[in-house]
Design an enzyme around this catalytic site. Sequence first.
Site, PDB file in Angstrom:
ATOM      1  CD1 TRP A 145      23.135  26.128  44.909  1.00 33.09           C
ATOM      2  CD2 TRP A 145      24.670  26.142  43.537  1.00 33.09           C
ATOM      3  NE1 TRP A 145      22.813  26.739  43.936  1.00 33.09           N
ATOM      4  CE2 TRP A 145      23.585  26.790  42.727  1.00 33.09           C
ATOM      5  CE3 TRP A 145      25.826  25.789  42.557  1.00 33.09           C
ATOM      6  CZ2 TRP A 145      23.608  27.009  41.501  1.00 33.09           C
ATOM      7  CZ3 TRP A 145      25.794  26.257  41.208  1.00 33.09           C
ATOM      8  CH2 TRP A 145      24.853  27.010  40.892  1.00 33.09           C
ATOM      9  CG  ASN A 146      28.954  29.362  43.570  1.00 27.28           C
ATOM     10  OD1 ASN A 146      28.887  29.592  44.672  1.00 27.28           O
ATOM     11  ND2 ASN A 146      29.455  30.695  42.755  1.00 27.28           N
ATOM     12  CD  GLU A 240      29.478  40.756  49.208  1.00 22.60           C
ATOM     13  OE1 GLU A 240      29.847  41.553  47.868  1.00 22.60           O
ATOM     14  OE2 GLU A 240      29.827  41.171  49.911  1.00 22.60           O
ATOM     15  CG  LEU A 241      23.167  40.166  45.627  1.00 23.35           C
ATOM     16  CD1 LEU A 241      21.872  41.056  45.319  1.00 23.35           C
ATOM     17  CD2 LEU A 241      22.693  39.172  46.413  1.00 23.35           C
ATOM     18  CB  CYS A 274      29.652  35.604  41.435  1.00 21.49           C
ATOM     19  SG  CYS A 274      31.103  35.840  42.310  1.00 21.49           S
ATOM     20  CD  GLU A 371      24.286  34.703  38.015  1.00 21.70           C
ATOM     21  OE1 GLU A 371      23.212  34.288  38.770  1.00 21.70           O
ATOM     22  OE2 GLU A 371      25.223  35.096  38.780  1.00 21.70           O
TER      23      GLU A 371
HETATM   24  P1  NAD Z   1      20.213  31.398  46.854  1.00 19.04           P
HETATM   25  O1  NAD Z   1      19.943  32.588  46.887  1.00 19.04           O
HETATM   26  O2  NAD Z   1      19.124  30.693  46.151  1.00 19.04           O
HETATM   27  O3  NAD Z   1      20.530  30.663  48.104  1.00 19.04           O
HETATM   28  C1  NAD Z   1      21.737  31.072  48.847  1.00 19.04           C
HETATM   29  C2  NAD Z   1      21.609  30.829  50.275  1.00 19.04           C
HETATM   30  O4  NAD Z   1      20.682  31.485  50.672  1.00 19.04           O
HETATM   31  C3  NAD Z   1      21.270  29.248  50.452  1.00 19.04           C
HETATM   32  O5  NAD Z   1      22.061  28.996  51.695  1.00 19.04           O
HETATM   33  C4  NAD Z   1      19.762  29.483  50.761  1.00 19.04           C
HETATM   34  O6  NAD Z   1      19.324  28.488  51.753  1.00 19.04           O
HETATM   35  C5  NAD Z   1      19.800  30.823  51.511  1.00 19.04           C
HETATM   36  N1  NAD Z   1      18.201  31.407  51.471  1.00 19.04           N
HETATM   37  C6  NAD Z   1      17.320  31.166  50.472  1.00 19.04           C
HETATM   38  N2  NAD Z   1      16.374  31.811  50.715  1.00 19.04           N
HETATM   39  C7  NAD Z   1      16.585  32.552  51.764  1.00 19.04           C
HETATM   40  C8  NAD Z   1      15.934  33.550  52.570  1.00 19.04           C
HETATM   41  N3  NAD Z   1      14.838  34.016  52.142  1.00 19.04           N
HETATM   42  N4  NAD Z   1      16.515  34.245  53.693  1.00 19.04           N
HETATM   43  C9  NAD Z   1      17.768  33.756  54.056  1.00 19.04           C
HETATM   44  N5  NAD Z   1      18.383  32.637  53.427  1.00 19.04           N
HETATM   45  C10 NAD Z   1      17.964  32.371  52.257  1.00 19.04           C
HETATM   46  O7  NAD Z   1      21.583  31.469  45.761  1.00 19.04           O
HETATM   47  P2  NAD Z   1      22.158  30.059  45.208  1.00 19.04           P
HETATM   48  O8  NAD Z   1      21.561  29.668  43.954  1.00 19.04           O
HETATM   49  O9  NAD Z   1      22.481  28.943  46.288  1.00 19.04           O
HETATM   50  O10 NAD Z   1      23.537  30.534  44.450  1.00 19.04           O
HETATM   51  C11 NAD Z   1      23.711  31.079  43.216  1.00 19.04           C
HETATM   52  C12 NAD Z   1      23.969  32.882  43.003  1.00 19.04           C
HETATM   53  O11 NAD Z   1      24.774  32.971  43.983  1.00 19.04           O
HETATM   54  C13 NAD Z   1      24.044  33.024  41.819  1.00 19.04           C
HETATM   55  O12 NAD Z   1      23.366  34.358  41.280  1.00 19.04           O
HETATM   56  C14 NAD Z   1      25.366  33.556  41.778  1.00 19.04           C
HETATM   57  O13 NAD Z   1      25.990  34.814  41.204  1.00 19.04           O
HETATM   58  C15 NAD Z   1      25.598  34.108  43.232  1.00 19.04           C
HETATM   59  N6  NAD Z   1      26.867  34.268  43.853  1.00 19.04           N
HETATM   60  C16 NAD Z   1      27.328  35.517  43.962  1.00 19.04           C
HETATM   61  C17 NAD Z   1      28.710  35.533  44.436  1.00 19.04           C
HETATM   62  C18 NAD Z   1      29.243  37.023  44.790  1.00 19.04           C
HETATM   63  O14 NAD Z   1      30.382  37.158  45.569  1.00 19.04           O
HETATM   64  N7  NAD Z   1      28.661  37.967  44.285  1.00 19.04           N
HETATM   65  C19 NAD Z   1      29.424  34.558  44.772  1.00 19.04           C
HETATM   66  C20 NAD Z   1      28.980  33.279  44.416  1.00 19.04           C
HETATM   67  C21 NAD Z   1      27.568  33.093  44.096  1.00 19.04           C
END
Ligand code: NAD
Length: 523
Positions: A145-146, A240-241, A274, A371
């Site tokens: 969502w970011n 990418e986490l 991130c 984080e």
């Molecule tokens: P999240 O993991 O909760 O959700 C991300 C997406 O995955 C959503 O669309 C969600 O509906 C989906 N999802 C949830 N469970 C799933 C599953 N079991 N299988 C498949 N899809 C599933 O993450 P968030 O809270 O939306 O995002 C924040 C995180 O994203 C932070 O940790 C941030 O660091 C990371 N992030 C990383 C990068 C990067 O490039 N490394 C960039 C931006 C954000």
Amino acid sequence: MSFEQLSPATETVDVHNPATGAVVGSVPVQTADSVATVVRELRAHQPAWEALGVRGRATWLRKLRNWLLDNESQLVEQLHAETGKPRAEAVLEVMVICDAINYYADRARQFLAEEKARPHGLLTASKKLTKVYRPYPVVGVITPWNFPLMIPGVDAVPALLAGAAVVIKPSEATPLSGLGLARGWQEIGAPPVLACVTGLGATGVALVDTVDLVQFTGSTRTGRAIAARAGERLIPCSVELGGKDAAIVLADADLARAANGIAWGGLVNSGQACISVERVYVEAPVYDQFIALLTERVVAVRQGLDDGSYSADVGAMATEQQVEIVRRHVDDAVARGARIVTGGNAVGPGAFFEPTILVDVDHSMACMREETFGPTIPVMKVADAEEAIRLANDCEYGLSATVWTKDRDRGQAIARRLEVGSVNINDAYANLFCFALPHGGWKNSGLGARLGGAQGLRKYCRQQAITAPRVPTPKNEVLWYPYSPRRGRTVARILRLLAARGLQRRLRRTEPHTLSISESGQT
Ligand code: NAD
């Protein structure tokens, strides 16, 4: 394709403006059947998309770029509405996708060109060897969502150019921008190879179960679950986490620039990035001066709901849950002896948390280990660069880091000792805009990388190896049937001649193989 056609979903999810709480949209929670239908449709259209060739596909991507630019203000308003971020930051999301389209559309022919390989020895000398890049048919792009427009855009662009069809699954908190991107693709009349499915985690699970490659951005927890499922299905995934990015400020740094850069790097997008600066290590001799400069900058930051006149520097957090995480980290730090220099509170109405500086922090605190993903900048005094490097590497994450020094060689040397996927020297976020470099995390920050020049396109392709004769071919080959002692010996001699090094070994006669079985039964 429209949702009405594809999704008889009974359930919907409301989208809120986190700054006001107002409902700004509602999207269907698509079922596994509905996702499978979307993927099936795209799969049917993908071969024609691949057959269009790189030039044809690049033409459509350039049309999408024009559509993005022509619809910029609507897209910015939508981003502002579903995230609460200032428009100055929302506009960056549109521009980064346009830049990615230009970069990859201009280079895709070169990056995806078939490669000739040279045979490495006599045995294959008569062959023409070619390496061909063929796309994975359907790529699932699952996003957080970011950056609800930029991330789906920057991942979908190279996948489409590579010849894949793409299904975007945006976060349930911010699905409108991803839908907007798919709508743009429809409006320009492009072949139906880009779609967006909406819903909760289960919709993402269904996507992972039906596509041929998963490009995921999000939390480490979800990334791990996706990688496990992709492993079961034997499909590739790139995840990418999260991160806990360290900034290292050396005593010889341009302290004003370091303070300005770290304030922006820690607070931009309300710290919900991130590669946000999540912790800072400052060499003791300049610690007090750095804190004074950082405080001056952070105190001057205006927080609020941007009214369209650049009235706010820092907007809302994307969700109330995120505000709670930040509150927990600040409370935990204070309980363990940290001091708040400025900020420290959630402020409503809306999901706002004040830009916050914490000092007297250490690694026993959540704000230095987990984080935070919020507008906090915890700063720790260190004796020297060695201590800073040790502490920066004392972390489960390894996404990126920044180093601030006037000594260029020292900055480069320190970068090479940090256990992270990217390092910006005297800058924050710079790597994000360098498409020639890979953007990927080490340790718990990810597996694989996005962008990175040619690799950013080729990751969406399967490599195919093709051999063909370069010379007229005989009716039979020496390796083919029938086997005979004479032929066997000749082949063995030739192979030895090629494989061995040193005249003696090359010319040694080979005896026919005999199997000797010892009395114990072992060979
Ligand atoms: P999240 O993991 O909760 O959700 C991300 C997406 O995955 C959503 O669309 C969600 O509906 C989906 N999802 C949830 N469970 C799933 C599953 N079991 N299988 C498949 N899809 C599933 O993450 P968030 O809270 O939306 O995002 C924040 C995180 O994203 C932070 O940790 C941030 O660091 C990371 N992030 C990383 C990068 C990067 O490039 N490394 C960039 C931006 C954000």
